[in-house]
Design an enzyme around this catalytic site. Structure first.
Site, PDB file in Angstrom:
ATOM      1  CD  GLN A  37     -61.202   3.724 -79.517  1.00 58.05           C
ATOM      2  OE1 GLN A  37     -60.149   4.250 -79.186  1.00 58.05           O
ATOM      3  NE2 GLN A  37     -61.325   3.008 -80.622  1.00 58.05           N
TER       4      GLN A  37
ATOM      5  CG  ASP B 278     -69.319   6.761 -62.476  1.00 54.74           C
ATOM      6  OD1 ASP B 278     -68.542   5.811 -62.284  1.00 54.74           O
ATOM      7  OD2 ASP B 278     -70.522   6.604 -62.749  1.00 54.74           O
TER       8      ASP B 278
ATOM      9  CG  MET C  19     -71.548  -4.089 -62.654  1.00 56.72           C
ATOM     10  SD  MET C  19     -71.158  -2.500 -63.439  1.00 56.72           S
ATOM     11  CE  MET C  19     -72.794  -1.762 -63.464  1.00 56.72           C
ATOM     12  NE  ARG C  20     -72.349  -4.643 -54.155  1.00 55.71           N
ATOM     13  CZ  ARG C  20     -73.575  -4.637 -53.644  1.00 55.71           C
ATOM     14  NH1 ARG C  20     -74.612  -4.879 -54.437  1.00 55.71           N
ATOM     15  NH2 ARG C  20     -73.760  -4.389 -52.373  1.00 55.71           N
TER      16      ARG C  20
ATOM     17  CG  LEU D 261     -66.232   0.092 -54.213  1.00 54.08           C
ATOM     18  CD1 LEU D 261     -64.918   0.324 -54.932  1.00 54.08           C
ATOM     19  CD2 LEU D 261     -66.252  -1.272 -53.542  1.00 54.08           C
TER      20      LEU D 261
ATOM     21  CG  HIS E 273     -68.132   6.167 -66.312  1.00 52.67           C
ATOM     22  ND1 HIS E 273     -69.093   5.434 -65.645  1.00 52.67           N
ATOM     23  CD2 HIS E 273     -68.785   7.187 -66.924  1.00 52.67           C
ATOM     24  CE1 HIS E 273     -70.279   5.990 -65.858  1.00 52.67           C
ATOM     25  NE2 HIS E 273     -70.111   7.054 -66.617  1.00 52.67           N
TER      26      HIS E 273
ATOM     27  CB  SER F 108     -63.207   8.733 -68.478  1.00 49.28           C
ATOM     28  OG  SER F 108     -63.876   9.628 -69.334  1.00 49.28           O
TER      29      SER F 108
ATOM     30  CD  GLU G  43     -69.025  13.335 -54.232  1.00 52.59           C
ATOM     31  OE1 GLU G  43     -70.083  13.196 -54.889  1.00 52.59           O
ATOM     32  OE2 GLU G  43     -69.009  13.575 -53.012  1.00 52.59           O
TER      33      GLU G  43
ATOM     34  CG  ASN H  11     -64.425   2.755 -62.349  1.00 51.92           C
ATOM     35  OD1 ASN H  11     -64.648   1.568 -62.564  1.00 51.92           O
ATOM     36  ND2 ASN H  11     -65.334   3.692 -62.557  1.00 51.92           N
TER      37      ASN H  11
END
Length: 218
Positions: free
Chosen positions: A170, A142, A87-88, A90, A106, A133, A140, A104
């Site tokens: 999932q 997500d 939860m940072r 970058l 999301h 995803s 940018e 990552n």
């Protein structure tokens, strides 16, 4: 054997899913957290995985934290860096440093609902399908080429917690799959998109929408 470093901030349930998957050809070199009390650190230790903490509160700004984090990561010479509930936000420099090898997950069907509170926003918007995803990280938030997505139905009577639990199940399917594809050198990045080498129908199973949970009712 590909080396993987996983970054967490809390429980790290997606990290657990990846570790439990036992991906052939992969070695989890380290689990690193920005929070000393992150629950996932103990899970990693009990599975014989090296752990480290780079506390963001010990650094005056985002850039200095990212430099310290990168130094900790690079000590393990990873082929892949996995964000699993990290939860940072970058810096661009950090993202460029690991370009093409930074994944990552999301909790939405990107590009819908980037950012926080995805389940609440999905319910407020009234969408009928929600999901998760896995994507390569870009500057940018997500954003970035999507590797795999999984969809779930939004059911009558859903609240945030119930929908989040269905999506999380999932996530635990598709994140290990994405990592497995990376380790097997099956992911091709070109023109901002991901192509899966030698794709088969079996590869697409994680994209199927599960049948609605009717609680046993027809």
């Amino acid at each position: 054997m590909k080396s993987i470093v996983i970054l967490i901030s809390g429980r790290g349930s997606n990290m657990e899913a990846i570790v439990r998957a036992g991906i052939p050809g992969a070695r989890i070199a380290a689990v690193i957290s920005n929070r000393p009390g992150a629950g996932g650190l103990e899970f990693a230790r009990t599975h014989g995985i090296a752990t480290a903490v780079v506390d963001h509160k010990s650094h005056p700004d985002r850039a200095s934290f990212d430099e310290a984090l990168a130094a900790c990561i690079d000590a393990h010479a990873p082929d892949l860096v996995v964000l699993a509930g990290f939860m940072r936000v970058l810096t661009d420099a950090f993202v460029r440093r690991y370009g093409g090898r930074l994944l990552n997950i999301h909790p939405s069907l990107l590009p819908s609902f980037p950012g926080l509170h995805t389940h609440r926003r999905a319910l407020e918007t009234g969408v009928k399908v929600h999901g998760a995803s896995v994507h390569f990280v870009t500057a940018e938030l997500d954003d970035g080429p999507i590797v795999i997505q999984a969809a779930v139905p939004v059911l009558a009577g859903d609240d945030e917690d119930r929908l989040a639990a269905r999506v999380l199940a999932q996530e635990h399917r598709i994140y290990p799959q994405a990592v497995r594809w990376f380790v097997d050198d099956r992911l091709e990045l070109a023109d901002g998109r991901v192509r899966l080498r030698d794709a088969s129908a079996q590869d697409g199973e994680a994209l199927l929408v599960p049948a609605p949970d009717t609680g046993g009712r027809p």
